[in-house]
Design an enzyme around this catalytic site. Structure first.
Site, PDB file in Angstrom:
ATOM      1  N   ARG A  39       0.803  -1.238   0.070  1.00  0.00           N
ATOM      2  CA  ARG A  39      -0.122   0.244  -0.190  1.00  0.00           C
ATOM      3  C   ARG A  39       1.367   1.607  -0.278  1.00  0.00           C
ATOM      4  NH1 ARG A  39      -2.386  -3.224   4.025  1.00  0.00           N
ATOM      5  NH2 ARG A  39      -1.311  -2.023   5.314  1.00  0.00           N
ATOM      6  N   ARG A  99       8.476 -13.203  21.420  1.00  0.00           N
ATOM      7  CA  ARG A  99       9.331 -12.080  22.835  1.00  0.00           C
ATOM      8  C   ARG A  99       9.644 -13.389  24.402  1.00  0.00           C
ATOM      9  NH1 ARG A  99       5.552  -7.043  23.637  1.00  0.00           N
ATOM     10  NH2 ARG A  99       6.634  -6.229  21.586  1.00  0.00           N
ATOM     11  N   CYS A 130       5.832  -1.823  25.060  1.00  0.00           N
ATOM     12  CA  CYS A 130       6.541  -0.339  25.554  1.00  0.00           C
ATOM     13  C   CYS A 130       6.119  -0.485  27.042  1.00  0.00           C
ATOM     14  CB  CYS A 130       6.002   0.327  24.907  1.00  0.00           C
ATOM     15  SG  CYS A 130       4.457  -0.088  25.311  1.00  0.00           S
ATOM     16  N   GLN A 157      -1.804   4.268  29.759  1.00  0.00           N
ATOM     17  CA  GLN A 157      -0.872   4.388  28.682  1.00  0.00           C
ATOM     18  C   GLN A 157      -1.937   5.055  27.301  1.00  0.00           C
ATOM     19  OE1 GLN A 157       0.018  -0.441  29.612  1.00  0.00           O
ATOM     20  NE2 GLN A 157       0.483   0.127  27.542  1.00  0.00           N
ATOM     21  N   GLY A 161       0.582   4.021  21.371  1.00  0.00           N
ATOM     22  CA  GLY A 161       0.544   2.541  21.395  1.00  0.00           C
ATOM     23  C   GLY A 161      -0.453   1.843  21.021  1.00  0.00           C
ATOM     24  N   HIS A 242       3.576   6.851  27.872  1.00  0.00           N
ATOM     25  CA  HIS A 242       3.243   6.605  29.101  1.00  0.00           C
ATOM     26  C   HIS A 242       3.696   6.202  30.427  1.00  0.00           C
ATOM     27  CE1 HIS A 242       1.942   3.915  26.196  1.00  0.00           C
ATOM     28  NE2 HIS A 242       2.172   2.670  25.907  1.00  0.00           N
ATOM     29  N   ASN A 315       6.218   6.690  24.779  1.00  0.00           N
ATOM     30  CA  ASN A 315       6.409   5.026  24.750  1.00  0.00           C
ATOM     31  C   ASN A 315       6.857   4.821  23.356  1.00  0.00           C
ATOM     32  OD1 ASN A 315       3.982   6.435  23.779  1.00  0.00           O
ATOM     33  ND2 ASN A 315       3.552   4.897  22.620  1.00  0.00           N
TER      34      ASN A 315
HETATM   35  N1  LIG Z   1       3.828   2.146  19.496  1.00  0.00           N
HETATM   36  C1  LIG Z   1       4.466   1.268  20.361  1.00  0.00           C
HETATM   37  O1  LIG Z   1       4.140   2.330  21.748  1.00  0.00           O
HETATM   38  C2  LIG Z   1       4.642   0.555  20.343  1.00  0.00           C
HETATM   39  C3  LIG Z   1       6.019  -0.232  21.198  1.00  0.00           C
HETATM   40  C4  LIG Z   1       6.553  -1.446  21.130  1.00  0.00           C
HETATM   41  C5  LIG Z   1       6.054  -2.283  20.464  1.00  0.00           C
HETATM   42  N2  LIG Z   1       4.976  -2.131  18.934  1.00  0.00           N
HETATM   43  C6  LIG Z   1       4.729  -2.927  17.751  1.00  0.00           C
HETATM   44  O2  LIG Z   1       5.539  -1.787  16.660  1.00  0.00           O
HETATM   45  C7  LIG Z   1       4.932  -2.535  15.726  1.00  0.00           C
HETATM   46  C8  LIG Z   1       4.164  -1.446  14.745  1.00  0.00           C
HETATM   47  O3  LIG Z   1       3.792   0.131  16.567  1.00  0.00           O
HETATM   48  P1  LIG Z   1       3.200   1.127  15.421  1.00  0.00           P
HETATM   49  O4  LIG Z   1       2.528   1.168  16.507  1.00  0.00           O
HETATM   50  O5  LIG Z   1       4.217   1.664  14.824  1.00  0.00           O
HETATM   51  O6  LIG Z   1       2.127   0.579  14.148  1.00  0.00           O
HETATM   52  P2  LIG Z   1       1.651   1.476  12.926  1.00  0.00           P
HETATM   53  O7  LIG Z   1       1.544   3.022  13.419  1.00  0.00           O
HETATM   54  O8  LIG Z   1      -0.157   0.787  12.760  1.00  0.00           O
HETATM   55  O9  LIG Z   1       2.549   0.970  11.922  1.00  0.00           O
HETATM   56  C9  LIG Z   1       2.367  -0.104  10.980  1.00  0.00           C
HETATM   57  C10 LIG Z   1       3.360  -0.399   9.718  1.00  0.00           C
HETATM   58  O10 LIG Z   1       3.622  -1.573   9.581  1.00  0.00           O
HETATM   59  C11 LIG Z   1       3.409  -1.346   8.289  1.00  0.00           C
HETATM   60  N3  LIG Z   1       3.081  -2.532   7.781  1.00  0.00           N
HETATM   61  C12 LIG Z   1       1.536  -3.190   8.227  1.00  0.00           C
HETATM   62  N4  LIG Z   1       1.311  -4.201   7.595  1.00  0.00           N
HETATM   63  C13 LIG Z   1       1.971  -5.125   6.375  1.00  0.00           C
HETATM   64  C14 LIG Z   1       2.896  -5.934   5.905  1.00  0.00           C
HETATM   65  N5  LIG Z   1       2.136  -6.670   5.256  1.00  0.00           N
HETATM   66  N6  LIG Z   1       4.506  -5.447   5.468  1.00  0.00           N
HETATM   67  C15 LIG Z   1       5.206  -5.193   5.922  1.00  0.00           C
HETATM   68  N7  LIG Z   1       4.736  -3.569   6.447  1.00  0.00           N
HETATM   69  C16 LIG Z   1       3.408  -3.600   6.803  1.00  0.00           C
HETATM   70  C17 LIG Z   1       2.572  -0.165   8.339  1.00  0.00           C
HETATM   71  O11 LIG Z   1       3.010   0.213   7.441  1.00  0.00           O
HETATM   72  P3  LIG Z   1       1.891   0.630   5.518  1.00  0.00           P
HETATM   73  O12 LIG Z   1       1.655   1.948   6.112  1.00  0.00           O
HETATM   74  O13 LIG Z   1       1.769   0.201   4.383  1.00  0.00           O
HETATM   75  O14 LIG Z   1       0.685  -0.189   5.896  1.00  0.00           O
HETATM   76  C18 LIG Z   1       3.424   0.682   9.113  1.00  0.00           C
HETATM   77  O15 LIG Z   1       4.852   1.479   8.248  1.00  0.00           O
HETATM   78  C19 LIG Z   1       3.853  -3.542  16.712  1.00  0.00           C
HETATM   79  O16 LIG Z   1       4.004  -4.399  16.704  1.00  0.00           O
HETATM   80  C20 LIG Z   1       3.537  -2.878  17.476  1.00  0.00           C
HETATM   81  O17 LIG Z   1       3.152  -4.029  18.676  1.00  0.00           O
HETATM   82  C21 LIG Z   1       4.737  -0.107  19.251  1.00  0.00           C
END
Ligand SMILES: NC(=O)c1ccc[n+]([C@@H]2O[C@H](COP(=O)([O-])OP(=O)(O)OC[C@H]3O[C@@H](n4cnc5c(N)ncnc54)[C@H](OP(=O)(O)O)[C@@H]3O)[C@@H](O)[C@H]2O)c1
Length: 344
Positions: A39, A99, A130, A157, A161, A242, A315
């Site tokens: 996408r 993990r 986080c 939180q 997140g 957070h 976070n």
């Molecule tokens: N936010 C936090 O505080 C936090 C903390 C620790 C860990 N995490 C972890 O980090 C990860 C991402 O979190 P986020 O907050 O950055 O989410 P996000 O803002 O929703 O971003 C998701 C990312 O994943 C990509 N993606 C989705 N489906 C995909 C696919 N099939 N192939 C390749 N790329 C794909 C998306 O790309 P598109 O734009 O192309 O859809 C986007 O770049 C999650 O596993 C989350 O649990 C998050």
């Protein structure tokens, strides 16, 4: 010595922060590749003053890439991390997919850096949740001093997140409330604007949520399996940062003054603790910062050797991207990784 680094999820909240932090900390990169889903193919993201065109993960060949920082959710990681690892590229994964795998180290560099050597088993290193990352940074130095028996934590939180959709939902709902428009609930289970929701991730059979279980399992894996921990995880209408209200019971005596001094000297911690109006940290002030901030340190006389405190961190940084980049730095510092391509 410099490394070819791929950032998977580069268009997301964590991925964008990952690019910022790689650049800010001067991580030795020969090339940075931004990857996301099809996408986003061709869209642009910033890396310092450069612009990177996003490529599709499923069309990318990792064979000459040294490090892959992965933040695209658990399902993408489960499918891709083992394949990428097998191509000799070290994966640092932000999702919960690996993990709890005994063959995958779960690392917070201030807490358990030596566990990193396990990574060669699968070429995957996991980044904690986080809410756990900031908690263990604050608990570790206190545990070393007085041995933690039990922790009771309530989290507050932020919506980031839950990814960029979570931030959009808080924004659009808040605006809708102000203009008396209809408030749509999509990402969260109830309205988040002007509300708090005591539910993050799925419910488990015992009534706890998966987010709460993660804090228990990850603290045990990284810090000490003997520590008892119980958590209540709550989503609040804050964009970034957070917060955690933490109550700790120790085996040995520890005063609030001792805890304050220990935390002042501890890596990754910053104490902001004046017993006056505003003499504490709030999530707003933590956004964009690297530290885990600790405030409101006080003795809890209702238990033996008890302390209460308030722990806040960004976070997206210590809870995700910063910790992942610190893990990459640890690999380099300890000579655990060599670039596949020698500089010309
Ligand atoms: N936010 C936090 O505080 C936090 C903390 C620790 C860990 N995490 C972890 O980090 C990860 C991402 O979190 P986020 O907050 O950055 O989410 P996000 O803002 O929703 O971003 C998701 C990312 O994943 C990509 N993606 C989705 N489906 C995909 C696919 N099939 N192939 C390749 N790329 C794909 C998306 O790309 P598109 O734009 O192309 O859809 C986007 O770049 C999650 O596993 C989350 O649990 C998050």
């Amino acid at each position: 010595m410099s490394f070819k680094v791929a950032v998977v999820g580069a268009t997301g909240n964590v991925g964008r922060e990952m690019l910022n932090i790689l650049e800010e900390r001067g991580f030795p990169v020969s090339e940075v590749v931004a990857l996301a889903s099809r996408r986003s193919q061709g869209t642009e993201v910033s890396f310092g003053d450069r612009t990177l065109k996003v490529k599709a993960l499923d069309q990318y060949d990792f064979s000459d890439t040294d490090i892959c920082v992965m933040s695209a959710g658990g399902n993408v990681s489960k499918e891709w991390s083992p394949k990428i690892g097998k191509q000799g590229c070290v994966v640092i994964d932000n999702s919960s997919a690996f993990r709890y795998d005994q063959d995958v180290p779960l690392i917070v560099p201030e807490v358990n850096p030596d566990a990193i050597s396990l990574f060669t088993r699968k070429n995957i290193i996991a980044n904690p949740n986080c809410s756990t990352a900031q908690l263990v940074v604050a608990l570790k130095p206190l545990h070393d001093f007085a041995t933690i028996k039990r922790v009771v934590v309530a989290t507050y939180q932020s919506v980031s997140g839950a990814g960029k959709e979570g931030m959009d939902e808080l924004f659009t709902q808040t605006r809708a409330v102000f203009v008396a428009d209809q408030v749509d609930v999509k990402k969260f289970t109830k309205r988040i604007a002007f509300n708090v929701i005591p539910h993050i991730d799925v419910f488990l059979d015992d009534g706890f949520t998966k987010e709460e279980w993660k804090m228990v399992a990850e603290t045990k894996k990284m810090l000490d399996p003997k520590i008892k921990l119980t958590a209540t995880c709550v989503r609040v209408p804050v964009f970034i940062g957070h917060s955690e209200a933490v109550n700790i019971e120790f085996e040995k005596p520890i005063t609030a003054d001792e805890a304050r001094d220990i935390l002042r000297d501890a890596p990754g911690c910053q104490v902001l603790d004046k017993r006056e109006d505003g003499g504490y940290i709030t999530p707003l002030e933590s956004a964009g910062e690297d530290a885990t901030f600790i405030s409101r340190i006080r003795e809890d006389s209702t238990v033996d050797n008890g302390l209460s405190m308030w722990v806040v961190s960004d976070n997206l940084r210590k809870g995700a991207a910063l910790n992942a980049v610190q893990i990459a730095e640890l690999l380099v510092e300890r000579g655990l990784i060599q670039p596949k391509k020698k500089a010309a």
